[in-house]
Every structure is written in C-alpha cells, then in structure tokens.
Design a protein around this motif. Structure first.
Motif, PDB file in Angstrom:
ATOM      1  N   ALA A   1     -23.076 -57.582  51.193  1.00 40.08           N
ATOM      2  CA  ALA A   1     -21.889 -56.738  51.108  1.00 40.08           C
ATOM      3  C   ALA A   1     -21.437 -56.645  49.655  1.00 40.08           C
ATOM      4  O   ALA A   1     -21.934 -57.352  48.775  1.00 40.08           O
ATOM      5  CB  ALA A   1     -20.769 -57.314  51.977  1.00 40.08           C
ATOM      6  N   ALA A   2     -20.477 -55.761  49.412  1.00 41.20           N
ATOM      7  CA  ALA A   2     -19.865 -55.601  48.093  1.00 41.20           C
ATOM      8  C   ALA A   2     -18.379 -55.917  48.215  1.00 41.20           C
ATOM      9  O   ALA A   2     -17.712 -55.468  49.156  1.00 41.20           O
ATOM     10  CB  ALA A   2     -20.062 -54.179  47.577  1.00 41.20           C
ATOM     11  N   MET A   3     -17.862 -56.703  47.252  1.00 41.41           N
ATOM     12  CA  MET A   3     -16.456 -57.102  47.237  1.00 41.41           C
ATOM     13  C   MET A   3     -15.796 -56.563  45.981  1.00 41.41           C
ATOM     14  O   MET A   3     -16.386 -56.561  44.898  1.00 41.41           O
ATOM     15  CB  MET A   3     -16.340 -58.624  47.280  1.00 41.41           C
ATOM     16  CG  MET A   3     -14.909 -59.150  47.309  1.00 41.41           C
ATOM     17  SD  MET A   3     -14.833 -60.961  47.421  1.00 41.41           S
ATOM     18  CE  MET A   3     -15.217 -61.425  45.719  1.00 41.41           C
TER      19      MET A   3
ATOM     20  N   ILE B   1     -13.633 -56.424  51.103  1.00 45.13           N
ATOM     21  CA  ILE B   1     -15.008 -55.961  51.296  1.00 45.13           C
ATOM     22  C   ILE B   1     -15.038 -54.444  51.226  1.00 45.13           C
ATOM     23  O   ILE B   1     -14.339 -53.748  51.970  1.00 45.13           O
ATOM     24  CB  ILE B   1     -15.557 -56.452  52.647  1.00 45.13           C
ATOM     25  CG1 ILE B   1     -15.664 -57.979  52.626  1.00 45.13           C
ATOM     26  CG2 ILE B   1     -16.928 -55.834  52.921  1.00 45.13           C
ATOM     27  CD1 ILE B   1     -16.572 -58.532  51.544  1.00 45.13           C
ATOM     28  N   LYS B   2     -15.867 -53.941  50.307  1.00 50.45           N
ATOM     29  CA  LYS B   2     -15.979 -52.493  50.119  1.00 50.45           C
ATOM     30  C   LYS B   2     -16.932 -51.877  51.134  1.00 50.45           C
ATOM     31  O   LYS B   2     -16.662 -50.837  51.719  1.00 50.45           O
ATOM     32  CB  LYS B   2     -16.469 -52.219  48.699  1.00 50.45           C
ATOM     33  CG  LYS B   2     -16.547 -50.758  48.313  1.00 50.45           C
ATOM     34  CD  LYS B   2     -15.204 -50.193  47.938  1.00 50.45           C
ATOM     35  CE  LYS B   2     -15.350 -48.799  47.368  1.00 50.45           C
ATOM     36  NZ  LYS B   2     -14.054 -48.222  47.001  1.00 50.45           N
ATOM     37  N   PHE B   3     -18.079 -52.527  51.349  1.00 55.86           N
ATOM     38  CA  PHE B   3     -19.012 -52.084  52.383  1.00 55.86           C
ATOM     39  C   PHE B   3     -19.941 -53.237  52.746  1.00 55.86           C
ATOM     40  O   PHE B   3     -20.054 -54.215  52.009  1.00 55.86           O
ATOM     41  CB  PHE B   3     -19.827 -50.855  51.937  1.00 55.86           C
ATOM     42  CG  PHE B   3     -20.746 -51.090  50.773  1.00 55.86           C
ATOM     43  CD1 PHE B   3     -22.002 -51.673  50.949  1.00 55.86           C
ATOM     44  CD2 PHE B   3     -20.370 -50.712  49.492  1.00 55.86           C
ATOM     45  CE1 PHE B   3     -22.848 -51.895  49.878  1.00 55.86           C
ATOM     46  CE2 PHE B   3     -21.214 -50.925  48.419  1.00 55.86           C
ATOM     47  CZ  PHE B   3     -22.452 -51.518  48.609  1.00 55.86           C
ATOM     48  N   VAL B   4     -20.584 -53.107  53.889  1.00 64.19           N
ATOM     49  CA  VAL B   4     -21.544 -54.097  54.390  1.00 64.19           C
ATOM     50  C   VAL B   4     -22.840 -53.380  54.733  1.00 64.19           C
ATOM     51  O   VAL B   4     -22.820 -52.288  55.321  1.00 64.19           O
ATOM     52  CB  VAL B   4     -21.001 -54.818  55.645  1.00 64.19           C
ATOM     53  CG1 VAL B   4     -22.008 -55.854  56.141  1.00 64.19           C
ATOM     54  CG2 VAL B   4     -19.658 -55.468  55.357  1.00 64.19           C
TER      55      VAL B   4
ATOM     56  N   LEU C   1     -25.305 -48.040  40.643  1.00 63.79           N
ATOM     57  CA  LEU C   1     -26.295 -48.293  41.690  1.00 63.79           C
ATOM     58  C   LEU C   1     -26.619 -49.781  41.761  1.00 63.79           C
ATOM     59  O   LEU C   1     -26.450 -50.511  40.778  1.00 63.79           O
ATOM     60  CB  LEU C   1     -27.569 -47.500  41.423  1.00 63.79           C
ATOM     61  CG  LEU C   1     -27.437 -45.976  41.288  1.00 63.79           C
ATOM     62  CD1 LEU C   1     -28.787 -45.358  40.969  1.00 63.79           C
ATOM     63  CD2 LEU C   1     -26.850 -45.368  42.563  1.00 63.79           C
ATOM     64  N   ALA C   2     -27.096 -50.212  42.915  1.00 63.37           N
ATOM     65  CA  ALA C   2     -27.548 -51.595  43.090  1.00 63.37           C
ATOM     66  C   ALA C   2     -28.832 -51.588  43.903  1.00 63.37           C
ATOM     67  O   ALA C   2     -29.007 -50.768  44.815  1.00 63.37           O
ATOM     68  CB  ALA C   2     -26.480 -52.434  43.790  1.00 63.37           C
ATOM     69  N   TRP C   3     -29.725 -52.506  43.570  1.00 62.23           N
ATOM     70  CA  TRP C   3     -30.944 -52.683  44.354  1.00 62.23           C
ATOM     71  C   TRP C   3     -30.647 -53.574  45.559  1.00 62.23           C
ATOM     72  O   TRP C   3     -29.960 -54.589  45.440  1.00 62.23           O
ATOM     73  CB  TRP C   3     -32.044 -53.330  43.514  1.00 62.23           C
ATOM     74  CG  TRP C   3     -32.602 -52.457  42.439  1.00 62.23           C
ATOM     75  CD1 TRP C   3     -32.309 -52.501  41.099  1.00 62.23           C
ATOM     76  CD2 TRP C   3     -33.573 -51.409  42.604  1.00 62.23           C
ATOM     77  NE1 TRP C   3     -33.026 -51.542  40.415  1.00 62.23           N
ATOM     78  CE2 TRP C   3     -33.805 -50.855  41.321  1.00 62.23           C
ATOM     79  CE3 TRP C   3     -34.252 -50.882  43.695  1.00 62.23           C
ATOM     80  CZ2 TRP C   3     -34.704 -49.816  41.103  1.00 62.23           C
ATOM     81  CZ3 TRP C   3     -35.141 -49.849  43.497  1.00 62.23           C
ATOM     82  CH2 TRP C   3     -35.368 -49.322  42.211  1.00 62.23           C
TER      83      TRP C   3
ATOM     84  N   GLY D   1     -21.540 -47.365  49.106  1.00 62.56           N
ATOM     85  CA  GLY D   1     -22.231 -47.920  50.258  1.00 62.56           C
ATOM     86  C   GLY D   1     -23.275 -47.008  50.853  1.00 62.56           C
ATOM     87  O   GLY D   1     -23.952 -47.396  51.809  1.00 62.56           O
ATOM     88  N   ASN D   2     -23.433 -45.800  50.324  1.00 60.61           N
ATOM     89  CA  ASN D   2     -24.452 -44.890  50.857  1.00 60.61           C
ATOM     90  C   ASN D   2     -25.809 -45.184  50.233  1.00 60.61           C
ATOM     91  O   ASN D   2     -25.910 -45.506  49.042  1.00 60.61           O
ATOM     92  CB  ASN D   2     -24.051 -43.433  50.596  1.00 60.61           C
ATOM     93  CG  ASN D   2     -23.797 -43.151  49.127  1.00 60.61           C
ATOM     94  OD1 ASN D   2     -22.902 -43.758  48.532  1.00 60.61           O
ATOM     95  ND2 ASN D   2     -24.550 -42.245  48.545  1.00 60.61           N
ATOM     96  N   TYR D   3     -26.856 -45.074  51.039  1.00 60.48           N
ATOM     97  CA  TYR D   3     -28.211 -45.354  50.571  1.00 60.48           C
ATOM     98  C   TYR D   3     -28.725 -44.189  49.730  1.00 60.48           C
ATOM     99  O   TYR D   3     -28.634 -43.024  50.120  1.00 60.48           O
ATOM    100  CB  TYR D   3     -29.144 -45.591  51.751  1.00 60.48           C
ATOM    101  CG  TYR D   3     -28.901 -46.910  52.457  1.00 60.48           C
ATOM    102  CD1 TYR D   3     -29.468 -48.080  51.989  1.00 60.48           C
ATOM    103  CD2 TYR D   3     -28.089 -46.967  53.585  1.00 60.48           C
ATOM    104  CE1 TYR D   3     -29.245 -49.291  52.621  1.00 60.48           C
ATOM    105  CE2 TYR D   3     -27.851 -48.165  54.236  1.00 60.48           C
ATOM    106  CZ  TYR D   3     -28.433 -49.327  53.744  1.00 60.48           C
ATOM    107  OH  TYR D   3     -28.198 -50.531  54.378  1.00 60.48           O
ATOM    108  N   ILE D   4     -29.285 -44.523  48.571  1.00 63.81           N
ATOM    109  CA  ILE D   4     -29.908 -43.525  47.697  1.00 63.81           C
ATOM    110  C   ILE D   4     -31.386 -43.391  48.029  1.00 63.81           C
ATOM    111  O   ILE D   4     -31.942 -42.293  48.026  1.00 63.81           O
ATOM    112  CB  ILE D   4     -29.710 -43.902  46.219  1.00 63.81           C
ATOM    113  CG1 ILE D   4     -28.223 -44.050  45.896  1.00 63.81           C
ATOM    114  CG2 ILE D   4     -30.356 -42.873  45.302  1.00 63.81           C
ATOM    115  CD1 ILE D   4     -27.413 -42.791  46.107  1.00 63.81           C
TER     116      ILE D   4
END
Length: 451
Positions: free
Chosen positions: A307-309, A315-318, A335-337, A362-365
């Motif tokens: 997740a992202a905090m 929590i921003k997204f899971v 972006l994050a891997w 939180g959307n997938y690229i």
C-alpha cells in the motif's frame, strides 16, 4: 591490452552515464583500443589516448595510461592533476580521493596509508582541493559537506567539502556519517568496553545520551530532531536535541529514524512523534525501517497488502491483487514499481519476479510483465527506463512513463539515458544510442571493455 586492476579504481565499474549534472562528454574507445571522450554527435573532443577513462563528474574525469597511476582532466583534456596519483571515485560520491605514491595492491577507497603516503580530496562541484593532509579519506554520498578524515595520530575528524579545510580535529576513535547535521563519534578509551559513543554537530559540539542510555552505531541517527537511544536491556526510546527522552517504548530492538513524523521499530510497526502505533500499518518486511516519503507518499503494508501511505498516516491505496507482493517506493516521476510472483515462469528468482508500474493515484500503468535492472526496479532517466520483456529473446529495451516500449528489446546491456544518450551493447558492439534508437557512436566489444 591488459586491464590494470590493481588500483581497484572502482572507476571502471561506474555506469557510463551515471555521474554529475550537465556533462556533455562520454567515454568512448577509439583507435588502438584507447579511450577518449566524444560529444553528443559522436565526435571525439578529447582524443583517444588513455588506457582507461571514467565518466565526467561536474566537468572532471579520471584517466590513466597504465602503471596503476591516474590523473584528473577537465572537459578540454587539460590535466588538473597529472597522472601521478592513486585516485578513487565511487558511484554517487561527491569527491575524488587523491593519494600520493604507488597503489601497492590497495583499495584506495578504504586504505589507511602507511609511510610517507598521504591522502586528500578533490571536490568536482567546487573545484576545491584539500591538499595532502591525512592517512585516510572516506567518500561522501549524501548532502552533507563533512568529509571523514584520519589524522597521523590514527584518530578521526572531519574536513569541509566546500573549503578543503579541517573543521573538526582528529580526536575520535571512530566516526559515522553526518545525517541532518549530526554524526555519531566514539571517544577514545584505553579499553574498548569503556569507549563512549556521542553525537557531534558540524562545529564539533558534543551531545551525550541521557544517563542510563546509549547510542547504537548505525541505528542512532538524528532525524527531525529525534534520535534513538537504548537502555541496558536494549529497549528503544527517542531523545530530543536537549538530551531528553521524549518517546519511550517497551520494544526491544532497532528504532529507525523519523521520516515526515513517522518511524518504524524493528517489529516493523510505525510510531508517530507521540509514540502512538499506526493500526494495521507496518513497514515492509526485511526493509530497514521503511522508506523516506517522496512527494508525500511512502510504500508500506496495510493489513498484509502492499500500500501507499501519506504524511498524515493515511492509506492512499492498497494493491489487492493476489500475486502482487511488493511495492517499491515512488520515483520522482510519480510512478512506483510493484512486483508479482509467478512460480510457473522459471526456476531463477528473476524469472519469477515480474515488475509492473503503478501511479501515485493507485492506477496500474503496466501489467507485471517486465524484468528490471535492479532489485528495486529500473530507474527512469529522461523519461525512459531499461527493461526486459518477460516473454521474448532476453534482451533489453526502453520503457516510457506511459508503460509503452519506446525502444525495442534488442540490447544485451542497456544503461539509463543521460544528456540524451545511453550506453548499450548490441550484436558484439558497445556504444551510445539516442532516444530514437539511432547509434551515435560504437566500437567492438573487446574483452577489456568496462560494461
């Protein structure tokens, strides 16, 4: 041509395009297997004349013609230091370490010199040279201007990177790097068990741990005005810059530095500055206290899911998908891997770990269909990142920030872009390509090439 490895010059292993800012010259092999420097058009600006040549860092580069001795040149090829020294440069370090005398099979990055040999440092950012003053100098990788040096009395002190002058006398048995203006240092003692670890600031002022507490090497780093201290039972607490314990815990184990008001203990639970535990949020297993925040976000685990905090502890997204087991920290491009585990894809770990990209919303690229150059994913540089498609000929291409393969997977090796060019290996040749994939300059891939 035999590569001379005795200097350990480390320089040979640096990424060709990884150092400094604003460099427009690139190491390249010319006639007679000698190295020089080309510009972005593939034209030699500094003739091929060196046995080895490192990337430029803020307008300076280290070169050698053999015999284990190095010099430093500017972008016109003029010598700033003649080819009479042992020189150490490591990736992301802010200094060249310059040593008098012969290499004698030592690693100049960590050597404690004997006899008449002395070391100094040259800062390419400022052009300042310290002079030869010490028996050892350590590299600087962070934003601190303090350089750890070892005096002829075999005690450590610090010099100023920007002036080259010693600012803290050599009076400590050991020292550790500065972090937010403070560094751990060990006062000399006749017996090792009597040595006291203290904090020092950049003027040499000493801050001691409160009575009944001590600092732990590597673990006690000042951050946001707080530093971890431990009692005799190794119970962690935090003290402020006045030497007062302000956060107490009943936890036995490592207490990590604060980032944006939060810190992780070794049980991976996050605490805020009041010592409260964040419910259901933990730092990622096997990581050293979680990551720093990038543009207000850090990656954590929430109820067992990546997740992202944000900096409010929210929590921003899971990432809920079953195979997604890890989220690396966000990059500057937002972006994050993330990593997926696919056990049916092969026996090697890199065949089973699939990488994909997620945006800060939180959307997938991209799906998890890539192999990256590093465990934490491939770095983006100038909008592109080298990756291998999971399916295909096991070659690298370049992914753009929209998740599209902008340059096809045809390279045996691919480094990040810098100043418009990237170093690649393809079909037995080394060289540089531009962002359209056009070859700017290349040479045969001899065994001695540093790749």
């Amino acid at each position: 041509m035999k590569r001379r490895m005795a200097v350990f010059a480390l320089l040979l292993l640096l990424p060709l395009t990884a150092l400094g800012e604003g460099e427009g010259l690139f190491p390249a092999m010319g006639d007679k297997e000698l190295w020089g420097y080309i510009n972005r058009q593939g034209e030699f600006v500094v003739d091929a004349q060196y046995e080895l040549a490192t990337p430029f860092c803020h307008g300076y580069a280290a070169v050698t013609c053999g015999d284990e001795l190095w010099g430093i040149i500017d972008e016109t090829g003029n010598y700033i230091f003649p080819m009479d020294y042992v020189i150490s440069m490591e990736e992301d370090s802010r200094i060249f370490i310059v040593i008098t005398g012969e290499a004698e099979d030592m690693d100049p990055s960590y050597a404690i010199l004997t006899g008449d040999q002395l070391a100094g440092f040259f800062c390419p950012e400022t052009g300042v040279f310290s002079g030869f003053q010490w028996k050892s100098v350590e590299h600087v990788w962070d934003d601190s201007t303090m350089v750890s040096v070892l005096g002829e009395n075999h005690l450590y002190g610090f010099a100023d990177l920007e002036t080259g002058r010693q600012v803290i006398p050599c009076q400590f048995q050991r020292v550790y790097g500065f972090h937010q203006g403070w560094a751990l240092a060990e006062l000399p003692a006749e017996a090792e068990e009597d040595a006291e670890m203290v904090l020092i600031n950049e003027t040499g002022d000493i801050l001691r741990a409160p009575e009944g507490y001590y600092f732990e090497p590597y673990d006690s780093r000042m951050s946001e005005g707080l530093v971890a201290v431990y009692d005799e039972a190794y119970i962690a607490s935090y003290m402020n810059m006045d030497g007062e314990v302000v956060i107490s815990t009943d936890y036995e184990g490592i207490a990590y530095p604060f980032y944006e008001g939060f810190a992780a203990l070794n049980d991976q639970q996050y605490r805020d500055r009041q010592g409260n535990i964040l419910k259901d949020i933990i730092a990622r297993p096997e990581e050293i206290g979680g990551y720093e925040f990038v543009d207000g976000l850090t990656s954590v685990f929430y109820q067992g899911k990546p997740a992202a905090m944000n900096t409010n502890g929210e929590i921003k997204f899971v990432l809920e998908e079953e195979n997604v087991f890890w989220l690396w920290n966000f990059m500057e491009n937002g972006l994050a891997w993330y990593m997926e585990w696919q056990e049916d894809q092969g026996d090697a770990w890199y065949e089973q770990k699939h990488y994909g990209l997620v945006a800060r919303e939180g959307n997938y690229i991209t799906d998890g269909v890539w192999i990256c150059t590093m465990e934490e994913g491939s770095p983006f540089s100038e909008g592109l990142a080298p990756v291998k498609p999971m399916e295909g000929p096991n070659l690298y291409g370049y992914l753009n920030e929209q998740g599209e393969l902008a340059l096809p997977a045809v390279y045996e090796e691919a480094q990040p872009f810098k100043n418009g060019l990237a170093y690649v290996v393809q079909d037995g040749k080394c060289g540089y390509i531009d962002k359209q994939g056009d070859v700017i300059y290349s040479w045969p891939q001899y065994e001695e090439n540093w790749d």
